[in-house]
Design an enzyme around this catalytic site. Structure first.
Site, PDB file in Angstrom:
ATOM      1  N   ASP A  23      -7.205  62.733 -30.224  1.00  0.00           N
ATOM      2  CA  ASP A  23      -6.279  63.612 -29.485  1.00  0.00           C
ATOM      3  C   ASP A  23      -4.848  63.091 -29.391  1.00  0.00           C
ATOM      4  O   ASP A  23      -4.230  63.136 -28.316  1.00  0.00           O
ATOM      5  CB  ASP A  23      -6.812  63.868 -28.071  1.00  0.00           C
ATOM      6  CG  ASP A  23      -8.177  64.536 -28.083  1.00  0.00           C
ATOM      7  OD1 ASP A  23      -8.687  64.857 -29.174  1.00  0.00           O
ATOM      8  OD2 ASP A  23      -8.750  64.728 -26.988  1.00  0.00           O
ATOM      9  N   LYS A 109     -12.321  70.216 -31.088  1.00  0.00           N
ATOM     10  CA  LYS A 109     -13.304  70.247 -30.008  1.00  0.00           C
ATOM     11  C   LYS A 109     -12.807  71.089 -28.849  1.00  0.00           C
ATOM     12  O   LYS A 109     -11.634  71.466 -28.801  1.00  0.00           O
ATOM     13  CB  LYS A 109     -13.648  68.838 -29.528  1.00  0.00           C
ATOM     14  CG  LYS A 109     -12.494  68.037 -28.987  1.00  0.00           C
ATOM     15  CD  LYS A 109     -12.933  66.603 -28.688  1.00  0.00           C
ATOM     16  CE  LYS A 109     -11.775  65.721 -28.257  1.00  0.00           C
ATOM     17  NZ  LYS A 109     -11.181  66.103 -26.981  1.00  0.00           N
ATOM     18  N   CYS A 148     -11.283  61.332 -22.876  1.00  0.00           N
ATOM     19  CA  CYS A 148     -11.890  61.598 -24.187  1.00  0.00           C
ATOM     20  C   CYS A 148     -12.271  60.330 -24.933  1.00  0.00           C
ATOM     21  O   CYS A 148     -13.277  60.312 -25.651  1.00  0.00           O
ATOM     22  CB  CYS A 148     -10.962  62.475 -25.017  1.00  0.00           C
ATOM     23  SG  CYS A 148     -10.802  64.140 -24.314  1.00  0.00           S
TER      24      CYS A 148
END
Length: 202
Positions: A23, A109, A148
């Site tokens: 990310d 995701k 995450c």
């Protein structure tokens, strides 16, 4: 850390290894809608990891939040976060300063509006691809340490992967003070090996 009892294995990337970057997207960087403090500081070091893995012809994976506009994690839907990383938006793009190779494997995701997905392994395509490529050892960095990254490392370990956590390539959002450090302590207690770039370059 070099050659310590904690790291008896050769840390130089080799066959069976993959780099997994989590990310590194505009919305999680300074100026973004959910900026991780100092999140941009990790990009130069992540680029060094990318270069090392690319030179060794080893796979690089990059995950991204790819939310629908009304994702359940957003405050308007009762979640805890401001809208961020909406699919197709500039905020959802990888940082232009991140030197992802053309053949990087992209994992999208949190695409289901009714499901949170902090872990990259919430997308079954990731585990399937890793197994198909014969990957047993993951080098994991990105954003954010306490969400995450933490959830992905937990799942990677539970799925039997050896995990090396890139301490110089992660930053925490720290909703509560100390969340990032607690996440690192949890990941290492579960079996992740904390490393820095010099450990793989030695």
């Amino acid at each position: 850390m070099k050659n310590s009892a904690l790291f008896p294995l050769n840390l130089r990337p080799h066959s069976g290894d993959a780099l997994l970057l989590i990310d590194v997207q505009n919305d999680f960087l300074p100026g973004g809608s959910l900026a991780v403090p100092s999140g941009d500081e990790i990009i130069p070091i992540l680029n060094r990891y990318i270069e090392a893995f690319s030179k060794a012809s080893l796979p690089v994976y990059a995950s991204r939040d790819w939310h629908p506009p009304d994702h359940r994690s957003f405050r308007a839907q009762g979640g805890i976060w401001p809208p961020h990383c909406i699919a197709g938006s500039r905020g959802a793009e990888f940082s232009p300063k991140l030197d992802l190779p053309a053949n990087a494997v992209i994992i999208s995701k949190a695409t289901n509006l009714n499901a949170d997905a902090y872990s990259d392994f919430d997308e079954p395509d990731l585990e399937q691809s890793l197994h198909q490529n014969g990957i047993s050892r993951l080098f994991i960095g990105g954003l954010a340490t306490d969400y995450c990254v933490l959830y992905t490392v937990r799942d990677a370990l539970s799925h039997g992967f050896e995990v090396h956590l890139l301490l110089d390539g992660i930053r925490a959002i720290n909703v509560k003070p100390g969340d990032g450090q607690r996440a690192i302590e949890e990941m290492t207690s579960l079996g992740a090996h904390p490393i820095h770039f010099e450990d793989i370059a030695a």
